[in-house]
Design a protein around this motif. Structure first.
Motif, PDB file in Angstrom:
ATOM      1  N   SER A  28      20.575  56.183 114.464  1.00  0.00           N
ATOM      2  CA  SER A  28      19.755  56.781 115.522  1.00  0.00           C
ATOM      3  C   SER A  28      20.129  56.163 116.867  1.00  0.00           C
ATOM      4  CB  SER A  28      18.264  56.547 115.239  1.00  0.00           C
ATOM      5  OG  SER A  28      17.936  55.179 115.422  1.00  0.00           O
ATOM      6  N   TRP A  29      19.836  56.919 117.929  1.00  0.00           N
ATOM      7  CA  TRP A  29      20.148  56.426 119.272  1.00  0.00           C
ATOM      8  C   TRP A  29      19.286  55.219 119.635  1.00  0.00           C
ATOM      9  CZ3 TRP A  29      24.253  57.173 122.055  1.00  0.00           C
ATOM     10  CH2 TRP A  29      25.020  58.328 121.881  1.00  0.00           C
ATOM     11  N   PHE A  30      18.077  55.156 119.098  1.00  0.00           N
ATOM     12  CA  PHE A  30      17.223  53.992 119.377  1.00  0.00           C
ATOM     13  C   PHE A  30      17.806  52.720 118.757  1.00  0.00           C
ATOM     14  CE2 PHE A  30      13.890  57.207 120.182  1.00  0.00           C
ATOM     15  CZ  PHE A  30      13.467  56.755 121.420  1.00  0.00           C
ATOM     16  N   VAL A  77      18.099  59.646 126.165  1.00  0.00           N
ATOM     17  CA  VAL A  77      17.885  59.839 124.723  1.00  0.00           C
ATOM     18  C   VAL A  77      16.508  60.440 124.465  1.00  0.00           C
ATOM     19  CG1 VAL A  77      17.556  58.616 122.538  1.00  0.00           C
ATOM     20  CG2 VAL A  77      19.531  58.086 123.965  1.00  0.00           C
ATOM     21  N   ILE A  78      15.478  59.941 125.163  1.00  0.00           N
ATOM     22  CA  ILE A  78      14.113  60.471 124.996  1.00  0.00           C
ATOM     23  C   ILE A  78      14.064  61.929 125.429  1.00  0.00           C
ATOM     24  CG2 ILE A  78      11.733  60.283 125.802  1.00  0.00           C
ATOM     25  CD1 ILE A  78      12.265  57.211 126.030  1.00  0.00           C
ATOM     26  N   LYS A  80      16.545  63.999 125.554  1.00  0.00           N
ATOM     27  CA  LYS A  80      17.353  64.794 124.617  1.00  0.00           C
ATOM     28  C   LYS A  80      16.505  65.221 123.415  1.00  0.00           C
ATOM     29  CE  LYS A  80      21.488  64.532 121.719  1.00  0.00           C
ATOM     30  NZ  LYS A  80      20.774  64.799 120.461  1.00  0.00           N
ATOM     31  N   MET A  81      15.664  64.317 122.945  1.00  0.00           N
ATOM     32  CA  MET A  81      14.806  64.631 121.802  1.00  0.00           C
ATOM     33  C   MET A  81      13.760  65.678 122.175  1.00  0.00           C
ATOM     34  SD  MET A  81      14.315  60.766 120.391  1.00  0.00           S
ATOM     35  CE  MET A  81      13.250  61.194 119.029  1.00  0.00           C
ATOM     36  N   ILE A  82      13.278  65.644 123.417  1.00  0.00           N
ATOM     37  CA  ILE A  82      12.233  66.580 123.856  1.00  0.00           C
ATOM     38  C   ILE A  82      12.824  67.956 124.159  1.00  0.00           C
ATOM     39  CG2 ILE A  82      10.510  67.039 125.652  1.00  0.00           C
ATOM     40  CD1 ILE A  82      10.307  63.946 125.966  1.00  0.00           C
ATOM     41  N   MET A  84      15.845  69.412 123.297  1.00  0.00           N
ATOM     42  CA  MET A  84      17.065  69.663 122.528  1.00  0.00           C
ATOM     43  C   MET A  84      17.423  71.142 122.476  1.00  0.00           C
ATOM     44  SD  MET A  84      18.058  68.119 118.820  1.00  0.00           S
ATOM     45  CE  MET A  84      17.972  66.453 119.420  1.00  0.00           C
ATOM     46  N   LYS A  85      16.410  72.035 122.556  1.00  0.00           N
ATOM     47  CA  LYS A  85      16.671  73.467 122.423  1.00  0.00           C
ATOM     48  C   LYS A  85      17.267  74.076 123.691  1.00  0.00           C
ATOM     49  CE  LYS A  85      13.115  74.147 118.939  1.00  0.00           C
ATOM     50  NZ  LYS A  85      11.827  74.804 118.590  1.00  0.00           N
ATOM     51  N   ASN A  90      20.707  70.159 127.852  1.00  0.00           N
ATOM     52  CA  ASN A  90      21.354  69.334 126.840  1.00  0.00           C
ATOM     53  C   ASN A  90      22.759  68.934 127.291  1.00  0.00           C
ATOM     54  OD1 ASN A  90      21.258  68.034 124.370  1.00  0.00           O
ATOM     55  ND2 ASN A  90      22.261  69.720 123.316  1.00  0.00           N
ATOM     56  N   TYR A 144      29.143  61.395 120.912  1.00  0.00           N
ATOM     57  CA  TYR A 144      28.474  62.422 121.724  1.00  0.00           C
ATOM     58  C   TYR A 144      29.191  62.504 123.069  1.00  0.00           C
ATOM     59  CZ  TYR A 144      24.320  65.042 123.296  1.00  0.00           C
ATOM     60  OH  TYR A 144      23.459  66.012 123.727  1.00  0.00           O
TER      61      TYR A 144
END
Length: 337
Positions: A28-30, A77-78, A80-82, A84-85, A90, A144
């Motif tokens: 994971s990115w975290f 990263v945060i 990107k998770m929110i 992503m669509k 992106n 990435y």
């Protein structure tokens, strides 16, 4: 010994090593971000020296720059998770994550901190900064990446590394700009294959380690020391071989990985990129040869009271490794027959 370490510094070296393993093995990115933060906090005690103002300043600058890059990476990263669509956002976040990782490794155009920090470090810390500290960001970048953005970065690294080194009189800053130029080759090899990057990185680390060993033993920090100090001719010859090998001149071993990268770039139809990188390598060779010419020809400036007697057994090993560099053309020839 190349350097003297107490138990505390050995502990931080141990943490530095494992922080890289944490980042590159995380799913994971975290986890990657945590590994990068541990890496930062373990490297600062290594470079900080209360007896040296320059190293204390360098450690503070390094902390600030790396913290900014880490915050930017975590922020992206945060998001990107929110988001992503959303494809456009992106793509923008991809470039931002790439920029954060490029800043961490000291790549152009985020290289503003790299030469200044290098100037305040010892040769051993410079060796770590130019080799080990690049492993994690480059491997994370390979997960990435935006290919078009990285091609622009490669061109900038190649040009800035070559042109920036032309005006330098400090050997540490010279090695810093050489590292920036070599970073263009590393990123190019990483875009093609991770195995190719590991191959190039191994040879680059080998050449940089010999240079740092030599400059440490001779206590050299500026170019004029190469011709003012009375050095053994064999050591000067060793410097000649390693400088030319670092520049990628055949028949030395530094040409071997560059030749393989050029072949892969041409197979991928990246002709303009290959042309730029080769031309900039010629500029690098120009200022390496200029230094070496001064070192060999200015013998009349020798001063008897500045004569250096190197009796360390490690110098014999360095000279041996230097002459191994001549085998580069033999390896290259047999590989492509």
């Amino acid at each position: 010994m190349f350097f003297t370490m107490n138990s505390n510094k050995m502990f931080f070296m141990f943490i530095l090593f494992f922080s890289t393993l944490i980042s590159i093995s995380s799913n994971s990115w975290f986890g990657c971000w945590i590994g990068l933060e541990i890496n930062l906090l373990s490297f600062i005690p290594l470079i900080n020296n209360s007896n040296n103002i320059l190293s204390s300043e360098a450690s503070l600058k390094y902390f600030l720059v790396q913290s900014i890059a880490s915050i930017n990476l975590l922020f992206c990263v945060i998001f990107k998770m929110i988001l992503m669509k959303n494809f456009e956002m992106n793509n923008f976040l991809m470039i931002m994550i790439n920029s954060s990782l490029l800043m961490k490794m000291g790549s152009a155009p985020f290289h503003f901190w790299f030469p200044n920090i290098v100037e305040g470090l010892s040769w051993f810390n410079n060796f770590i900064l130019m080799t080990w500290q690049k492993i994690t960001p480059i491997i994370l970048l390979s997960y990435y990446l935006n290919k078009n953005f990285l091609i622009i970065i490669i061109i900038m690294n190649s040009i800035i590394g070559a042109v920036g080194g032309l005006t330098q009189t400090s050997l540490r800053k010279l090695m810093a700009f050489s590292s920036i130029n070599n970073l263009s080759w590393m990123i190019s090899s990483m875009m093609i294959s991770e195995n190719l990057w590991m191959f190039y990185f191994f040879f680059y680390s080998f050449m940089i380690s010999i240079m740092c060993f030599l400059f440490y033993f001779l206590n050299m920090f500026f170019i004029n020391q190469l011709f003012f100090i009375n050095i053994n001719f064999l050591i000067k010859l060793s410097l000649l071989i390693n400088f030319l090998s670092l520049g990628g001149l055949p028949p030395f071993i530094g040409f071997f990985p560059k030749w393989i990268v050029i072949n892969f770039l041409l197979n991928n139809n990246l002709y303009f990129l290959t042309f730029i990188m080769i031309m900039m390598s010629l500029i690098m060779l120009f200022f390496y040869i200029r230094i070496l010419y001064s070192s060999f020809m200015f013998n009349y400036l020798k001063l008897k009271w500045m004569k250096i007697f190197v009796k360390n057994k490690m110098m014999y090993l360095i000279n041996l490794l230097s002459f191994i560099s001549i085998s580069g053309m033999i390896l290259s020839t047999f590989l492509f027959i």
